[in-house]
Design a protein around this motif. Structure first.
Motif: not given
Ligand code: SAH
Length: 467
Positions: A158-179
């Protein structure tokens, strides 16, 4: 790499029509970079999820010249983050797997194309050198609610710290083609592979996919620049190999043509830094010098020309940069006398290192801002407590000056690998603290064009050990 899109739109089974993919089927496609699979982990009237799994084959990448390439064998070609990171390949996969949904065609239920749907996207994993803030700055202005999980570099250390990698969840109301258009453009913006090549075609695609939203996006400039760099990577990854030094030179890349022209008029800012550091090292009377974080060896080249220095040691954490340095310095062909006085070593400034002891002076040029803030204390101890040269020259950007670079958006760093950029007051506070703690004196000098309000573009601290 895994991307899932979930909807709770009723009936959620309509997702099958929108995506042109049957919920009961697993479909697999071959691509030049590996296999992709489309399937539905869940499908009911209440909730449906479609998954796009990309099984990137690093060996196929090398074979098809889509991966980091080069002469002969290097482990990096085979062992890299490409299989796990939602890079430009994911964009290409989205456009292949969901072509109809992207172009807004739905044969059986055409009205679904324009329907605003509650959508949730999860991506494992996305790289973001600009960290959480940069990720958010891309999606939040488009109305997404962003949830992030950042991974440690290694959970056993853990002392090496954080990486630049993320799991990301995005929520929004929009059209599929825009997403899909948002994902198609923004995923490669986050990809940090520096091998790129821009074709007219890429520019056209960006215009097409960005139409209707990119024009007003507050990060528009960054998005365009990074998209063009990184998506092009897909076709021309083989052109060159990644090195920290290329990353370094991106500082210039990140500036607009106007800024660049302004800079070219005078001697480059980086050359001014190197000259100033060299002057200080000469004035100090040092005979032996360390160049810490030497990169491709620009300062080493200047040091080698000076008779005053009879022992020069360059160190860098990037093996690739050291190889470039060796090449550029023509190391193998240097006269024996010169070669004997120069040593290049691989090492990190955040680990105590006996090889750094016994030198008169050290230069640390544009390096500290590449270290995680949490690692700075280790760096201080390595240099000021353990190595303890008589003179230390440190340079770093002056964050206040960033407003003068028209192409840098507010709050952005000059370079994507920078972990921080300090104002003059911040740098001076840090440096004075170290001087007091380790018994040095420090003075500060501006480097580059001066502005009365924000100071100079870069700043230097010169430390002298107290007797
Ligand atoms: N000093 C050089 C290069 C600056 S770029 C010049 O002025 O031209 C920053 C350099 O710091 C890169 O080469 C990078 O590999 C190196 N670096 C980053 N973190 C480091 C660490 N922990 N230890 C040693 N070098 C590091």
């Amino acid at each position: 790499m895994l991307l899932t899109i979930t909807t709770a739109y009723k009936p959620a089974t309509d997702l099958g029509y929108i995506m042109h993919k049957h919920p009961d089927k697993l479909q697999s496609f071959d691509t030049s970079f590996g296999k992709m699979h489309v399937f539905y982990p869940e499908s009911s009237e209440e909730r449906s999820t479609i998954a796009l799994l990309l099984d990137v084959d690093p060996i196929a990448l090398v074979r098809n010249h889509k991966g980091p390439s080069g002469e002969g064998f290097a482990l990096e070609h085979y062992v890299n983050d490409r299989p796990y990171v939602a890079s430009s390949f994911m964009s290409v996969a989205i456009s292949k797997a969901f072509r109809s949904a992207m172009s807004g065609t739905c044969k059986d239920k055409p009205y679904l194309v324009d329907r605003v749907l509650p959508l949730e996207v999860t991506i494992h994993v996305l790289p973001s050198r600009g960290g959480e803030a940069f990720l958010r700055s891309l999606f939040e202005p488009l109305g997404y609610q962003v949830e992030l999980k950042r991974y440690e570099l290694d959970s056993s250390f853990p002392q090496w710290g954080m990486s630049r990698y993320f799991s990301v969840t995005l929520r929004n109301d929009l059209r599929m083609k825009d997403l899909l258009a948002h994902l198609y453009v923004l995923i490669p913006v986050l990809d940090n592979d520096k091998h790129y090549w821009i074709s007219e075609h890429e520019v056209q695609k960006l215009e097409e996919k960005g139409s209707g939203w990119l024009e007003q996006h507050p990060e528009k400039e960054q998005i365009i620049k990074k998209y063009l760099k990184n998506l092009g990577a897909y076709t021309k990854l083989a052109m060159s190999r990644l090195s920290e030094e290329e990353a370094m030179e991106d500082t210039e890349d990140d500036l607009s043509v106007d800024d660049k022209l302004k800079k070219e008029k005078s001697i480059s800012l980086h050359q001014q830094r190197l000259n100033k550091a060299l002057d200080e090292l000469k004035l100090s009377g040092a005979q032996s010098v360390l160049d810490l974080g030497c990169g491709e060896g620009k300062l080493l080249k200047l040091l080698l020309k000076e008779k005053q220095f009879d022992r020069i040691l360059g160190m860098d954490v990037s093996y690739r940069s050291l190889e470039i340095a060796k090449d550029r310095l023509n190391y193998e062909r240097l006269p024996q006398k010169q070669r004997e006085k120069l040593r290049l070593i691989h090492g990190s400034l955040t680990y105590r290192d006996k090889r750094l002891k016994g030198f008169d002076a050290a230069a640390v040029i544009e390096v500290i801002e590449h270290l995680d803030l949490a690692r700075l204390t280790s760096f201080e101890r390595v240099l000021f407590e353990s190595a303890r040269p008589l003179t230390v020259v440190i340079t770093t950007p002056n964050a206040e000056y960033n407003v003068k670079y028209e192409s840098l958006s507010a709050g952005a760093f000059r370079h994507s690998d920078h972990r921080f950029e300090w104002t003059r007051a911040e740098f001076e506070k840090w440096a004075s603290g170290i001087a007091a703690k380790y018994s040095y004196e420090v003075r500060f000098e501006p480097i580059g064009d001066w502005d009365d309000e924000v100071g100079a573009s870069s700043q230097m601290g010169v430390f002298k050990i107290k007797n």
